[in-house]
Design a protein around this motif. Structure first.
Motif, PDB file in Angstrom:
ATOM      1  N   ALA A 190       0.827  -1.210   0.000  1.00  0.00           N
ATOM      2  CA  ALA A 190       0.000   0.000   0.000  1.00  0.00           C
ATOM      3  C   ALA A 190       0.861   1.260   0.000  1.00  0.00           C
ATOM      4  O   ALA A 190       0.530   2.248  -0.665  1.00  0.00           O
ATOM      5  CB  ALA A 190      -0.933  -0.004   1.214  1.00  0.00           C
ATOM      6  N   ILE A 191       1.962   1.233   0.749  1.00  0.00           N
ATOM      7  CA  ILE A 191       2.868   2.382   0.777  1.00  0.00           C
ATOM      8  C   ILE A 191       3.544   2.547  -0.578  1.00  0.00           C
ATOM      9  O   ILE A 191       3.695   3.657  -1.088  1.00  0.00           O
ATOM     10  CB  ILE A 191       3.910   2.236   1.900  1.00  0.00           C
ATOM     11  N   THR A 192       3.939   1.434  -1.180  1.00  0.00           N
ATOM     12  CA  THR A 192       4.566   1.488  -2.500  1.00  0.00           C
ATOM     13  C   THR A 192       3.617   2.118  -3.511  1.00  0.00           C
ATOM     14  O   THR A 192       4.007   3.005  -4.285  1.00  0.00           O
ATOM     15  CB  THR A 192       4.960   0.068  -2.955  1.00  0.00           C
ATOM     16  N   LEU A 193       2.366   1.675  -3.503  1.00  0.00           N
ATOM     17  CA  LEU A 193       1.397   2.213  -4.455  1.00  0.00           C
ATOM     18  C   LEU A 193       1.129   3.690  -4.179  1.00  0.00           C
ATOM     19  O   LEU A 193       0.982   4.490  -5.108  1.00  0.00           O
ATOM     20  CB  LEU A 193       0.097   1.406  -4.384  1.00  0.00           C
ATOM     21  N   CYS A 194       1.104   4.061  -2.923  1.00  0.00           N
ATOM     22  CA  CYS A 194       0.906   5.471  -2.555  1.00  0.00           C
ATOM     23  C   CYS A 194       2.058   6.324  -3.081  1.00  0.00           C
ATOM     24  O   CYS A 194       1.840   7.430  -3.599  1.00  0.00           O
ATOM     25  CB  CYS A 194       0.799   5.577  -1.040  1.00  0.00           C
ATOM     26  N   TRP A 195       3.284   5.818  -2.955  1.00  0.00           N
ATOM     27  CA  TRP A 195       4.458   6.532  -3.466  1.00  0.00           C
ATOM     28  C   TRP A 195       4.341   6.755  -4.974  1.00  0.00           C
ATOM     29  O   TRP A 195       4.617   7.838  -5.493  1.00  0.00           O
ATOM     30  CB  TRP A 195       5.725   5.741  -3.126  1.00  0.00           C
ATOM     31  N   ILE A 196       3.898   5.720  -5.688  1.00  0.00           N
ATOM     32  CA  ILE A 196       3.861   5.794  -7.145  1.00  0.00           C
ATOM     33  C   ILE A 196       2.662   6.589  -7.656  1.00  0.00           C
ATOM     34  O   ILE A 196       2.795   7.409  -8.567  1.00  0.00           O
ATOM     35  CB  ILE A 196       3.860   4.369  -7.756  1.00  0.00           C
ATOM     36  N   ARG A 197       1.492   6.372  -7.073  1.00  0.00           N
ATOM     37  CA  ARG A 197       0.261   6.960  -7.605  1.00  0.00           C
ATOM     38  C   ARG A 197      -0.207   8.236  -6.889  1.00  0.00           C
ATOM     39  O   ARG A 197      -0.722   9.144  -7.528  1.00  0.00           O
ATOM     40  CB  ARG A 197      -0.872   5.921  -7.560  1.00  0.00           C
ATOM     41  N   GLU A 198      -0.071   8.275  -5.561  1.00  0.00           N
ATOM     42  CA  GLU A 198      -0.639   9.390  -4.808  1.00  0.00           C
ATOM     43  C   GLU A 198       0.326  10.561  -4.617  1.00  0.00           C
ATOM     44  O   GLU A 198      -0.082  11.725  -4.698  1.00  0.00           O
ATOM     45  CB  GLU A 198      -1.111   8.912  -3.425  1.00  0.00           C
ATOM     46  N   ALA A 199       1.586  10.259  -4.322  1.00  0.00           N
ATOM     47  CA  ALA A 199       2.534  11.334  -4.014  1.00  0.00           C
ATOM     48  C   ALA A 199       2.648  12.373  -5.135  1.00  0.00           C
ATOM     49  O   ALA A 199       2.710  13.575  -4.845  1.00  0.00           O
ATOM     50  CB  ALA A 199       3.902  10.754  -3.666  1.00  0.00           C
ATOM     51  N   PRO A 200       2.659  11.965  -6.418  1.00  0.00           N
ATOM     52  CA  PRO A 200       2.738  12.999  -7.458  1.00  0.00           C
ATOM     53  C   PRO A 200       1.591  14.000  -7.408  1.00  0.00           C
ATOM     54  O   PRO A 200       1.747  15.148  -7.809  1.00  0.00           O
ATOM     55  CB  PRO A 200       2.712  12.185  -8.764  1.00  0.00           C
ATOM     56  N   GLY A 201       0.432  13.578  -6.890  1.00  0.00           N
ATOM     57  CA  GLY A 201      -0.720  14.462  -6.784  1.00  0.00           C
ATOM     58  C   GLY A 201      -0.549  15.565  -5.757  1.00  0.00           C
ATOM     59  O   GLY A 201      -1.354  16.501  -5.719  1.00  0.00           O
ATOM     60  N   LEU A 202       0.482  15.476  -4.927  1.00  0.00           N
ATOM     61  CA  LEU A 202       0.739  16.524  -3.937  1.00  0.00           C
ATOM     62  C   LEU A 202       1.425  17.731  -4.558  1.00  0.00           C
ATOM     63  O   LEU A 202       1.601  18.755  -3.900  1.00  0.00           O
ATOM     64  CB  LEU A 202       1.604  15.977  -2.792  1.00  0.00           C
ATOM     65  N   GLY A 203       1.833  17.611  -5.811  1.00  0.00           N
ATOM     66  CA  GLY A 203       2.424  18.737  -6.522  1.00  0.00           C
ATOM     67  C   GLY A 203       3.790  19.145  -5.994  1.00  0.00           C
ATOM     68  O   GLY A 203       4.623  18.300  -5.664  1.00  0.00           O
ATOM     69  N   ALA A 204       3.980  20.452  -5.865  1.00  0.00           N
ATOM     70  CA  ALA A 204       5.292  20.992  -5.505  1.00  0.00           C
ATOM     71  C   ALA A 204       5.781  20.493  -4.150  1.00  0.00           C
ATOM     72  O   ALA A 204       6.983  20.348  -3.942  1.00  0.00           O
ATOM     73  CB  ALA A 204       5.240  22.520  -5.507  1.00  0.00           C
ATOM     74  N   ALA A 205       4.860  20.202  -3.234  1.00  0.00           N
ATOM     75  CA  ALA A 205       5.260  19.752  -1.897  1.00  0.00           C
ATOM     76  C   ALA A 205       6.029  18.434  -1.949  1.00  0.00           C
ATOM     77  O   ALA A 205       6.927  18.191  -1.144  1.00  0.00           O
ATOM     78  CB  ALA A 205       4.034  19.609  -1.000  1.00  0.00           C
ATOM     79  N   ALA A 206       5.663  17.581  -2.911  1.00  0.00           N
ATOM     80  CA  ALA A 206       6.297  16.261  -2.998  1.00  0.00           C
ATOM     81  C   ALA A 206       7.435  16.211  -4.007  1.00  0.00           C
ATOM     82  O   ALA A 206       8.132  15.201  -4.094  1.00  0.00           O
ATOM     83  CB  ALA A 206       5.249  15.205  -3.349  1.00  0.00           C
ATOM     84  N   ARG A 207       7.633  17.292  -4.760  1.00  0.00           N
ATOM     85  CA  ARG A 207       8.658  17.263  -5.810  1.00  0.00           C
ATOM     86  C   ARG A 207      10.062  16.992  -5.268  1.00  0.00           C
ATOM     87  O   ARG A 207      10.794  16.178  -5.842  1.00  0.00           O
ATOM     88  CB  ARG A 207       8.624  18.560  -6.624  1.00  0.00           C
ATOM     89  N   PRO A 208      10.471  17.621  -4.158  1.00  0.00           N
ATOM     90  CA  PRO A 208      11.805  17.305  -3.627  1.00  0.00           C
ATOM     91  C   PRO A 208      11.953  15.834  -3.244  1.00  0.00           C
ATOM     92  O   PRO A 208      12.998  15.234  -3.475  1.00  0.00           O
ATOM     93  CB  PRO A 208      11.929  18.214  -2.396  1.00  0.00           C
TER      94      PRO A 208
END
Length: 198
Positions: free
Chosen positions: A106-124
């Motif tokens: 679930a964490i792996t899928l969140c990293w791949i699918r959900e994190a990009p949706g956070l935009g600039a906050a997750a870019r680093p």
């Protein structure tokens, strides 16, 4: 899906418990449907305590993914013996990757699918993860086992292509609830072909 806790040791800190609480909430409900109330329920603490540690659910997620990423890098590094035959090293690296994601799908899928949706906050975080993984592959393919076989280290762009493809294949397997060990053969084949082509 089951998720292995991120916290290490018998006495996790408050932050560790909250990160594990978020991981449990993601496993049960997915990131988007998880709330701070869910996190603190799993962590057996309060919203006040949560906000003493993290400014938001997004900040908590980014820290959880950063720790998960550190564990992944350490696991792959520990699994590979630099003096071993290069083919065995590829097998061991892929095996360590699969062991990690199968313990935390679930964490792996969140990293791949959900994190990009956070935009600039997750870019680093995204740049850190992709940079560390590509650097790891370049470093591994430059070790004695590969040099003895007359193989040059792969370049960072080639490593990035390998990481990106493996990442997407992983997401498809986890989304379809297939056994992630099924990615082993294509991952080994792709890595072997890219290394040999250099």
């Amino acid at each position: 899906m089951r998720t292995t806790p991120l916290a290490a040791g018998p006495h996790p800190s408050v932050a560790d418990r909250l990160l594990d609480g978020l991981a449990s909430a993601i496993t049960e409900r997915g990131y988007r449907d998880s709330t701070v109330a869910d996190v603190v329920r799993y962590a057996r603490t309060s919203k006040r305590t949560f906000y003493e540690q993290f400014a938001s659910k997004e900040e908590c997620l980014i820290e959880m993914l950063r720790r998960n990423h550190s564990d992944l890098i350490a696991g792959i590094g520990a699994a590979v013996e630099p003096e071993a035959d290069w083919r065995l090293q590829i097998d061991k690296a892929v095996g360590a990757y699969i062991d990690h994601i199968s313990a935390r799908p679930a964490i792996t899928l969140c990293w791949i699918r959900e994190a990009p949706g956070l935009g600039a906050a997750a870019r680093p975080l995204h740049r850190l993860v992709m940079g560390d993984l590509t650097d790891l592959l370049v470093s591994l393919t430059g070790n004695p086992g590969f040099r003895r076989a007359g193989l040059d280290p792969i370049t960072a762009p080639v490593a990035l292509i390998l990481v990106g493809g493996l990442r997407e294949l992983t997401a498809l397997f986890v989304e379809d609830e297939r056994d992630v060990h099924g990615i082993a053969a294509p991952a080994v084949a792709a890595a072997t072909a890219l290394v040999s082509a250099g």
